[in-house]
Design an enzyme around this catalytic site. Sequence first.
Site, short mmCIF file in Angstrom:
data_model
loop_
_atom_site.label_atom_id
_atom_site.label_comp_id
_atom_site.label_asym_id
_atom_site.label_seq_id
_atom_site.Cartn_x
_atom_site.Cartn_y
_atom_site.Cartn_z
N CYS A 175 0.87 -1.19 0.00
CA CYS A 175 0.00 0.00 0.00
C CYS A 175 0.90 1.23 0.00
CB CYS A 175 -0.98 -0.02 1.18
SG CYS A 175 -0.22 0.06 2.81
N ASP A 221 -8.14 4.01 1.21
CA ASP A 221 -7.16 4.35 2.25
C ASP A 221 -7.91 4.82 3.50
OD1 ASP A 221 -5.17 5.35 3.81
OD2 ASP A 221 -4.17 6.44 2.20
N ARG A 261 -3.25 -0.55 5.49
CA ARG A 261 -3.85 -1.64 4.72
C ARG A 261 -2.95 -2.85 4.53
NH1 ARG A 261 -5.22 2.16 -0.20
NH2 ARG A 261 -3.29 3.06 0.64
P1 4NP Z 1 -1.73 2.92 4.09
O1 4NP Z 1 -2.33 4.30 4.66
O2 4NP Z 1 -1.22 3.22 2.70
O3 4NP Z 1 -2.92 2.00 4.06
O4 4NP Z 1 -0.66 2.49 5.04
C1 4NP Z 1 -1.58 5.47 4.76
C2 4NP Z 1 -0.76 5.66 5.84
C3 4NP Z 1 -0.05 6.84 5.98
C4 4NP Z 1 -0.18 7.82 5.01
C5 4NP Z 1 -0.99 7.63 3.93
C6 4NP Z 1 -1.68 6.44 3.79
N1 4NP Z 1 0.51 9.05 5.16
O5 4NP Z 1 0.33 9.94 4.32
O6 4NP Z 1 1.29 9.19 6.12
#
Ligand code: 4NP
Length: 149
Positions: free
Chosen positions: A8, A121, A14
């Site tokens: 991800c 997300d 995720r």
């Molecule tokens: P992930 O979610 O891609 O599902 O781990 C996110 C976690 C952190 C960030 C963006 C998406 N961020 O911008 O820090």
Amino acid sequence: MTKVLMVCLGNICRSPLAEGILQSKLNSKDVFVDSAGTAGYHVGNAPDPRSIAVAKKYGIDISQQQCRKFSVLDFDRFDSIFVMDKNNYRDILVKARNQQDEEKVKLLLNEIELSIDEVPDPYYGGEDGFEKVFAMIDTACKTIAQKLK
Ligand code: 4NP
């Protein structure tokens, strides 16, 4: 041994869930599951507490995972790379060195029949987003686990 990588953006919401959920459905002697992020904002961190909590609710401990960034060498290390959304897909595909690398990358939700093909997300949303994401990933991982067995 089959090796599967879940990807991800941040590798804290995720893909850590996807790693833990798929692992929970398979024998670790037969299948190795890992996860990574396309971005490096959270490298070395544990998963988001909301992902840890929803996984724990369903009997899965992901608290010991550590965030890492996707590396081009992951194309050599893994047989399949499942991405959560189309941005992840694009970010990984630009790193592919050849058609064999490209063919390893799939959208996770393309494994199942759903009206959406991306795992949204949940980072900026509430707790219910994590429940929804857990359910989608769990359904897709059931199909993947059956195929791998
Ligand atoms: P992930 O979610 O891609 O599902 O781990 C996110 C976690 C952190 C960030 C963006 C998406 N961020 O911008 O820090």
